[in-house]
Enzyme design. Structure first.
Site, short mmCIF file in Angstrom:
data_model
loop_
_atom_site.label_atom_id
_atom_site.label_comp_id
_atom_site.label_asym_id
_atom_site.label_seq_id
_atom_site.Cartn_x
_atom_site.Cartn_y
_atom_site.Cartn_z
N SER A 120 10.92 30.63 45.54
CA SER A 120 9.84 31.60 45.77
C SER A 120 9.22 31.31 47.14
O SER A 120 9.64 30.39 47.83
CB SER A 120 8.81 31.50 44.66
OG SER A 120 8.29 30.20 44.62
N HIS A 126 -16.72 42.47 50.88
CA HIS A 126 -15.66 41.67 51.49
C HIS A 126 -15.05 42.43 52.67
O HIS A 126 -14.03 43.11 52.51
CB HIS A 126 -14.57 41.34 50.47
CG HIS A 126 -15.03 40.34 49.46
ND1 HIS A 126 -14.90 38.98 49.65
CD2 HIS A 126 -15.66 40.49 48.27
CE1 HIS A 126 -15.42 38.34 48.62
NE2 HIS A 126 -15.89 39.23 47.76
N CYS A 142 -20.19 37.63 50.63
CA CYS A 142 -20.38 37.64 49.18
C CYS A 142 -21.16 36.41 48.71
O CYS A 142 -22.36 36.36 48.89
CB CYS A 142 -19.02 37.80 48.49
SG CYS A 142 -19.20 38.56 46.87
N ARG A 193 14.60 34.10 60.68
CA ARG A 193 14.15 32.79 61.15
C ARG A 193 12.62 32.66 61.08
O ARG A 193 11.90 33.66 61.19
CB ARG A 193 14.56 32.63 62.60
CG ARG A 193 15.06 31.26 62.91
CD ARG A 193 15.73 31.27 64.26
NE ARG A 193 16.35 32.56 64.55
CZ ARG A 193 16.37 33.08 65.78
NH1 ARG A 193 15.79 32.47 66.78
NH2 ARG A 193 16.97 34.24 65.99
N GLU A 240 -13.29 41.42 55.04
CA GLU A 240 -11.94 40.97 55.41
C GLU A 240 -10.85 41.85 54.80
O GLU A 240 -9.73 41.94 55.33
CB GLU A 240 -11.73 39.50 55.00
CG GLU A 240 -11.63 39.21 53.49
CD GLU A 240 -12.97 39.03 52.78
OE1 GLU A 240 -13.99 39.52 53.30
OE2 GLU A 240 -12.99 38.42 51.69
N GLU A 244 -26.42 32.67 38.57
CA GLU A 244 -25.02 32.37 38.25
C GLU A 244 -24.82 30.89 37.96
O GLU A 244 -24.14 30.52 37.02
CB GLU A 244 -24.10 32.80 39.40
CG GLU A 244 -22.63 32.47 39.13
CD GLU A 244 -21.66 32.86 40.25
OE1 GLU A 244 -22.12 33.32 41.31
OE2 GLU A 244 -20.45 32.68 40.06
N VAL A 277 8.96 32.27 62.19
CA VAL A 277 8.31 32.71 63.43
C VAL A 277 6.87 32.17 63.45
O VAL A 277 6.34 31.78 62.42
CB VAL A 277 8.27 34.26 63.55
CG1 VAL A 277 9.59 34.78 64.04
CG2 VAL A 277 7.89 34.92 62.24
N PRO A 337 23.51 28.26 48.24
CA PRO A 337 22.45 28.82 47.39
C PRO A 337 22.37 30.35 47.49
O PRO A 337 22.13 31.03 46.49
CB PRO A 337 21.17 28.17 47.92
CG PRO A 337 21.61 26.94 48.62
CD PRO A 337 22.98 27.24 49.16
N GLN A 363 -25.16 35.09 49.24
CA GLN A 363 -26.03 34.56 48.18
C GLN A 363 -26.54 33.16 48.56
O GLN A 363 -27.71 32.84 48.35
CB GLN A 363 -25.27 34.57 46.85
CG GLN A 363 -24.84 36.02 46.49
CD GLN A 363 -23.97 36.12 45.23
OE1 GLN A 363 -23.60 35.12 44.63
NE2 GLN A 363 -23.66 37.35 44.83
N GLY A 367 -21.32 33.82 50.20
CA GLY A 367 -21.92 33.35 51.45
C GLY A 367 -23.28 33.99 51.69
O GLY A 367 -24.22 33.34 52.16
N1 GLN Z 1 -19.88 34.65 42.31
C1 GLN Z 1 -20.61 35.64 43.02
C2 GLN Z 1 -20.80 36.92 42.22
O1 GLN Z 1 -20.11 37.16 41.27
C3 GLN Z 1 -19.93 35.95 44.35
C4 GLN Z 1 -18.58 36.57 44.19
C5 GLN Z 1 -17.75 36.53 45.42
O2 GLN Z 1 -18.02 35.78 46.36
N2 GLN Z 1 -16.70 37.31 45.45
O3 GLN Z 1 -21.66 37.70 42.53
#
Ligand code: GLN
Length: 551
Positions: free
Chosen positions: A13, A513, A387, A241, A515, A411, A243, A192, A391, A389
Site C-alpha cells: 500500500s 478549515h 478550529c 519514479r 486548508e 470539551e 519525485v 513482485p 478555541q 487553534g
Molecule cells: N474539538 C473541537 C470541536 O469539536 C475542534 C475540532 C477541530 O479542530 N476540527 O469543536
C-alpha cells in the site's frame, strides 16, 4: 456516454495511487475533458469520520459535509473540481445501503448475496457520477487497498463484470505496483509486479497500463521484461519514479504519453494539453528564491498525513509569495510542564517566522497549544489558529488578557467556571458520533476594515467546517473590551467564525478549515497572507540582526 478508468494497486500500500489518479484527472481536464474522480475504500466503516488521525490520516471534508478519505483532497487540489458525498464509497456504506433495502423488503423472497447484490450496488456507484451529470466524459475510480486483500474482492469482481458488460473502449484498467531496488545486488526486481498482475488476472482483470513505482529509472529493458510477463506492450509500462514534489507527477506522466494513450484507448478525441502554467508553478515549488519557517504545533505530528491539507496549503501559499515554506513540526506536549519557561519557549521557537495551531480533538496537548498561542501573541510572531487553534486562542486571551483566569472549553474542561468555548446549541442531545458534527461549507460574513476582510477582499465567504464546539457568545463583549475583534460570523451573527487581535502584527484564528479549499492555482487567502506576514517577520529579524551587527 462517459468512459471509465479503474485504478488498482498491488504489492504494497501507500504507492501514491491517489496522486496517480489525481494526476491523470489533471491531465484529462487539461485536455478539455470533464472529469470526476472517486475513491472506493474496502473497509467497513461507513465513512472515515470516526477514525483516529493515527489510523487514517486526515479526514477530508467536502463542500456538502461528507467526511472522506484524504485522497479526495488530492483529487480536488489537482483538478480544482469540488467533489461530493457520492465520490467516496466504503464497504460499510455498500452494506448499509443493501441492509436498509433488505429491511424494507426490497429483496423479498431472495437470498441477499455478495454476488450479485453487493457487486450490483458497487456497479451502480461506479456509474452514479456520470448519471448525476450527463456531461461527464471520464469517471476515474480508485480502489483502495491492495490486490489480494480479501476485502477488496467484491470491488474487483464488480469491475470485472462492469468491463465485461461494455465494449473494450469504454473502460481502462490501470494497475500501480512497486518495483523494488535491491541495493546489495544493485538490481531492480520485477517479480513482485509479475505476481501482482497475475493476481489481478486471476480475478479476471487484465490491466491495460502498468505504472511502476521505483526509486531508480525504469530502463526500457526492465519495462520490456515487465510487459512480456504481464501481457502488455512496452509502451504501456510506465516509470513512476520518486519525485521531489507530488505536483511533478502529472508532468512525468505526460512526458511518457500516459494521458494520450489513455485517451486513445478510450477513443476520446482531445487536444494536447497546455501544461506551461502547471510547469511554471512546479518550478516555483521546487526552487523558491527564499524560505520561511513556520512552526505547526500539533499532537498528531508523528503521522504527517493527519495534516495533509495544511502541508499542501503551505506549499500553495509559498507560490505567490515566491518562497518555500519549511514546516517545523512541534509536538504540543513538548511545550508543557514546569520546566517550560520563557527562555525554553524562546529557544524552541528561535528562527521561526510564524506559528500555526491546527485542529484537533480532546484534552491531550491543549496546555502546550495554549503556550504556543501565548508565545506568538506576546512576541509578535505571526499567528494562525485553525478550529481547535481558534478555541485555544480564545482560552489564552481569556486567561491572559481578559482577566478570566480559569477560562476553558467545555470539551476538555467541563467544570470550567468560564467556558469561553462551549458545545454548540445544535449539538446538544446528539449521541451518535458518525457524521453528526457541524460539517461542510457554511457562509460567513466578514466585518469591514479587518485583517480577514483585507485577506479575502470579499464581504461574504464560504468555508468548510468540522466541529462541535464554538465561541460562547456570553463572553463576546468581555473579549471585545480586551481587544479581540470578531471579524467573521455566520450571516445571522450568532456563530463566531473568525477572531483577530489587531494589537498584534498578524494574529488570526478561524473556526473552519481553510486548508480544505486551498488549491495550487488558487492558494487560500489566509494561508497566503499568513506566509506573507511570516516573510515580513523574517525580514524584520534579518534587519534587526544586521543593525546589531553594524552597531
Ligand atoms: N474539538 C473541537 C470541536 O469539536 C475542534 C475540532 C477541530 O479542530 N476540527 O469543536
Amino acid at each position: 456516454m462517459a468512459k471509465f478508468v479503474f485504478v488498482t494497486g498491488g504489492v504494497v500500500s501507500a504507492l501514491g495511487k491517489g496522486i496517480a489518479c489525481a494526476s491523470l484527472g489533471n491531465l484529462l481536464k487539461a485536455r478539455g475533458l470533464k472529469v470526476v474522480l472517486q475513491k472506493f475504500d474496502p473497509y467497513l466503516n461507513v465513512d472515515p469520520g470516526t477514525m483516529s488521525p493515527f489510523q487514517h490520516g486526515e479526514v477530508f471534508v467536502l463542500e456538502d459535509g461528507a467526511e472522506c478519505d484524504l485522497d479526495l483532497g488530492h483529487y480536488e487540489r489537482f483538478t480544482d473540481i469540488d467533489l461530493s458525498q457520492i465520490n467516496n464509497l466504503t464497504s460499510g456504506r455498500v452494506y448499509e445501503t443493501i441492509l436498509a433495502k433488505e429491511r424494507k423488503g426490497e429483496y423479498l423472497g431472495r437470498t441477499v448475496q455478495v454476488i450479485p447484490h453487493v457487486t450490483d450496488e458497487i456497479k451502480r456507484r461506479i456509474m452514479l457520477p456520470a448519471k448525476e451529470d450527463p456531461e461527464v466524459d471520464v469517471v476515474i475510480t480508485e480502489i483502495g487497498g491492495t490486490v489480494g486483500d480479501i476485502e477488496s474482492l467484491p470491488f474487483l469482481e464488480a469491475i470485472r463484470q462492469f468491463r465485461l458488460e461494455r465494449p473494450p473502449a469504454d473502460s481502462v484498467s490501470v494497475h500501480l505496483t512497486l518495483v523494488p531496488y535491491i541495493a546489495a545486488a544493485g538490481e531492480i526486481k520485477t517479480k513482485p509486479t509479475q505476481h501482482s498482475v497475475r493476481e489481478l488476472r486471476s480475478i479476471g482483470i487484465q490491466p491495460d497500463f502498468l505504472w511502476c513505482r521505483t526509486t531508480q529509472l525504469l530502463e526500457e529493458e526492465a519495462r520490456r521484461k515487465i510487459g512480456l510477463f504481464c501481457n502488455l506492450p512496452v509502451g504501456h509500462v510506465f516509470d513512476g519514479r520518486d519525485v521531489e514534489s507530488i505536483y511533478q507527477v502529472p508532468l512525468n506522466l505526460h512526458e511518457q504519453n500516459f494521458d494520450r494513450l489513455v485517451c486513445e484507448h478510450l477513443q476520446l478525441e482531445t487536444n494536447e494539453p497546455d501544461l506551461s502554467p502547471w510547469r511554471e508553478m512546479v518550478g516555483m515549488i521546487l526552487s523558491p528564491p527564499a524560505t520561511v519557517k513556520i512552526a505547526v504545533v500539533g499532537k498528531y505530528i508523528e503521522l504527517k498525513d493527519a495534516y495533509k491539507s495544511i502541508i499542501e496549503a503551505f506549499i500553495h501559499a509559498g507560490i505567490p509569495n515566491r518562497v518555500g515554506v519549511e514546516q517545523v513540526w512541534i509536538d504540543s506536549e513538548s511545550l508543557e510542564g514546569d520546566d517550560i519557561g520563557d527562555h525554553q519557549m524562546a529557544e524552541i521557537f528561535a528562527g521561526i517566522h510564524g506559528i500555526l495551531v491546527p485542529g484537533g480533538f480532546g484534552e491531550r496537548g491543549i496546555p502546550g497549544k495554549i503556550n504556543a498561542v501565548r508565545y506568538a501573541r506576546e512576541n509578535g510572531v505571526p499567528f494562525f489558529g485553525i478550529c481547535l487553534g481558534l478555541q485555544c486562542a480564545m482560552i489564552e486571551i481569556g486567561r491572559d488578557v481578559a482577566g478570566l483566569e480559569k477560562a476553558g472549553s467545555s470539551e476538555f474542561d467541563p467544570a470550567s467556571p468560564h467556558p469561553v468555548i462551549h458545545l454548540m446549541e445544535k449539538q446538544k442531545g446528539i449521541t451518535n458520533l458518525g457524521g453528526t458534527m457541524r460539517l461542510g461549507g457554511y457562509p460567513c460574513r466578514l466585518a469591514p476594515d479587518t485583517l480577514a476582510a483585507r485577506c479575502y477582499r470579499q464581504e461574504e465567504i464560504s468555508e468548510r467546517h468540522r466541529h462541535r464546539y464554538e465561541v460562547n457568545n456570553d463572553y463576546r463583549e468581555r473579549f471585545a473590551k480586551a481587544g479581540v475583534v470578531f471579524s467573521g460570523t455566520s450571516p445571522d451573527g450568532q456563530l463566531v467564525e473568525i477572531i483577530e487581535y489587531p494589537e498584534h502584527p498578524f494574529f488570526i484564528a478561524v473556526q473552519f478549515h481553510p486548508e480544505l479549499k486551498s488549491r495550487p492555482g488558487r492558494p487560500h487567502p489566509l494561508f497566503r497572507d499568513f506566509v506573507a506576514a511570516a516573510l515580513v517577520h523574517r525580514e524584520q529579524g534579518i534587519c534587526a540582526e544586521t543593525r546589531k551587527g553594524s552597531a
